[in-house]
Design a protein around this motif. Structure first.
Motif, short mmCIF file in Angstrom:
data_model
loop_
_atom_site.label_atom_id
_atom_site.label_comp_id
_atom_site.label_asym_id
_atom_site.label_seq_id
_atom_site.Cartn_x
_atom_site.Cartn_y
_atom_site.Cartn_z
N LEU A 136 12.87 7.93 -2.80
CA LEU A 136 13.39 8.36 -1.50
C LEU A 136 12.42 9.23 -0.69
CD1 LEU A 136 16.10 7.57 -0.24
CD2 LEU A 136 17.08 9.68 -1.09
N GLU A 137 11.14 8.86 -0.77
CA GLU A 137 10.15 9.56 0.08
C GLU A 137 10.24 9.06 1.51
OE1 GLU A 137 6.47 10.16 2.32
OE2 GLU A 137 7.34 8.25 1.76
N ASP A 138 10.52 7.73 1.62
CA ASP A 138 10.20 7.04 2.88
C ASP A 138 11.40 6.67 3.74
OD1 ASP A 138 8.03 6.43 4.41
OD2 ASP A 138 7.24 4.88 3.09
N TRP A 139 12.50 7.45 3.63
CA TRP A 139 13.68 7.17 4.46
C TRP A 139 13.76 8.23 5.57
CZ3 TRP A 139 17.78 3.94 1.67
CH2 TRP A 139 18.68 3.37 2.58
N ASN A 185 0.83 -1.21 0.00
CA ASN A 185 0.00 0.00 0.00
C ASN A 185 0.87 1.26 0.00
OD1 ASN A 185 -2.58 1.06 -0.16
ND2 ASN A 185 -2.74 1.39 2.06
N ASP A 186 1.98 1.21 0.69
CA ASP A 186 2.90 2.35 0.84
C ASP A 186 4.18 2.10 0.06
OD1 ASP A 186 4.38 4.52 1.73
OD2 ASP A 186 4.53 3.86 3.81
N ALA A 187 4.23 2.40 -1.25
CA ALA A 187 3.19 3.07 -2.01
C ALA A 187 3.04 2.44 -3.39
CB ALA A 187 3.50 4.56 -2.14
N TYR A 209 -1.14 -1.50 9.61
CA TYR A 209 -0.02 -2.21 8.96
C TYR A 209 1.02 -1.21 8.45
CZ TYR A 209 -3.13 -0.67 5.37
OH TYR A 209 -3.94 0.12 4.61
N TRP A 210 0.74 0.10 8.63
CA TRP A 210 1.62 1.15 8.11
C TRP A 210 3.02 1.07 8.74
CZ3 TRP A 210 3.13 5.98 10.70
CH2 TRP A 210 3.77 6.89 9.84
N HIS A 211 4.03 1.04 7.90
CA HIS A 211 5.44 0.92 8.32
C HIS A 211 5.67 -0.30 9.20
CE1 HIS A 211 6.43 5.43 7.36
NE2 HIS A 211 6.02 4.74 6.32
N THR A 212 4.97 -1.40 8.83
CA THR A 212 5.20 -2.69 9.49
C THR A 212 5.47 -3.75 8.41
OG1 THR A 212 2.96 -3.64 9.39
CG2 THR A 212 3.40 -2.05 11.18
ZN ZN Z 1 5.74 5.26 4.31
#
Ligand code: ZN
Ligand code: AHN
Length: 328
Positions: free
Chosen positions: A176-179, A144-146, A298-301
């Protein structure tokens, strides 16, 4: 008979006459008053999400990330886009340097009226919201992300290839959005550690003079029965675009997904498109200000997997985009 009724009848007669002259049997379209767009294929979008997840986590600097970039590049080219890979380098929250690739697919490059569609294609290196601390340093699959947003945009690209739009469309996949700074980090804090690819893209957009009428960012748009509230940064910078998109969704009967209420503010790629590139940009994101985390649990899991992806939600978001693209 009132004068307005007379005018209405006169107008209808004129429209019918014009339609007849043009020789186009589009009376149905006119009598219902609905506007038309190609039909978005939710199964196809689902497959595009699956294809990304099949690479494994797409963390910058890994072989899986490189392989997925090649897949995205070739897929956009197959769908007739003019593709540019924007290579850059950014400093992470801990001072390390990381290379990244923003992937840009352009349709109708000569059109002056343009729409920007975006999503991030990298996945987070840290499952730092996982209930099991042993997972906090492991990368997430990011269905989902993303991958969801990218999957929707790949299906939009397929439709753009089949039905040339009158406006120009630029699809930008930010890297590199999610670091961003992980929960476990205790060192000195830096600002703006999320959205590093979009920060760079926005700076380049200023230099090159790139303009679009407005932009739409997709983030976490695949969960079953997702609810999209009107995100506040979007409303602050681009309320006209929020209204346009939410109205399009209502007109298609998607009111249970696109909630006609204000949600919280989320720091996401659209912030820099607005603040730095000065292009009004909204975020369609599953963020519920009334829930505990705001995002799905479940976000960031390690649990952000295909089981949280529903082709109906992908369809609702994708069809709404096509409605906006083909009725400018
Ligand atoms: Zn994220
Ligand atoms: C923050 O958590 C600061 N922003 C959420 C943006 C995001 C992360 N979207 C997906 N992953």
């Amino acid at each position: 008979m009132r004068i307005t009724q007379k005018i209405t009848i006169l107008l209808l007669a004129t429209v019918s006459l014009l339609a007849a002259c043009a020789g186009k049997p589009n009376a149905e379209k006119q009598s219902t008053g609905t506007v038309s767009a190609p039909v978005f294929n939710g199964d196809s979008a689902y497959q595009f999400v699956q294809r990304q997840v099949d690479f494994g986590a797409r963390v910058p600097g890994t072989a899986q990330h490189t392989a997925c970039a090649a897949f995205l590049d070739t897929t956009f080219r197959r769908f007739g886009a003019q593709v540019t890979i924007q290579n850059g380098e950014a400093t992470l929250y801990d001072g390390r340097t990381m290379r990244f690739k923003n992937i840009i697919a352009c349709y109708n490059p000569q059109a002056s009226k343009r729409l920007l569609l975006c999503a991030h294609w990298d996945t987070r290196p840290y499952a730092d919201q996982d209930t099991n601390p042993a997972n906090h340093h492991k990368p997430i699959l990011g269905a989902n992300d993303a991958a969801s947003g990218v999957g929707v945009l790949l299906e939009v690209a397929r439709q753009l290839h089949l039905n040339e739009p009158t406006i120009g469309v630029d699809i930008v996949l930010f890297d590199l959005e999610d670091w961003g700074t992980p929960e476990f980090y205790t060192g000195p804090q830096r600002e703006d550690t999320w959205c590093l690819g979009s920060q760079y893209w926005a700076q380049q957009a200023v230099k090159s003079g790139y303009k679009a009428e407005f932009g739409i960012l997709l983030d976490m748009v695949g969960a079953p029965n997702a609810q999209f509230y009107k995100e506040q940064i979007s409303t602050y910078y681009a309320s006209f675009a929020v209204e346009k998109v939410w109205n399009a969704a209502q007109s298609l009967g998607f009111g249970s997904y696109f909630i006609n209420q204000s949600g919280g503010a989320v720091t996401d790629d659209h912030l820099y498109v607005n603040r730095v590139a000065n292009i009004p940009c909204i975020d369609i994101i599953q963020y519920n200000p009334y829930s505990t985390t705001g995002f799905g649990d479940y976000w960031h899991t390690m649990d952000d997997t295909m089981k949280h992806i529903d082709k109906n939600t992908l369809y609702v978001v994708g069809q709404t985009l096509l409605q906006v693209i083909y009725n400018p």
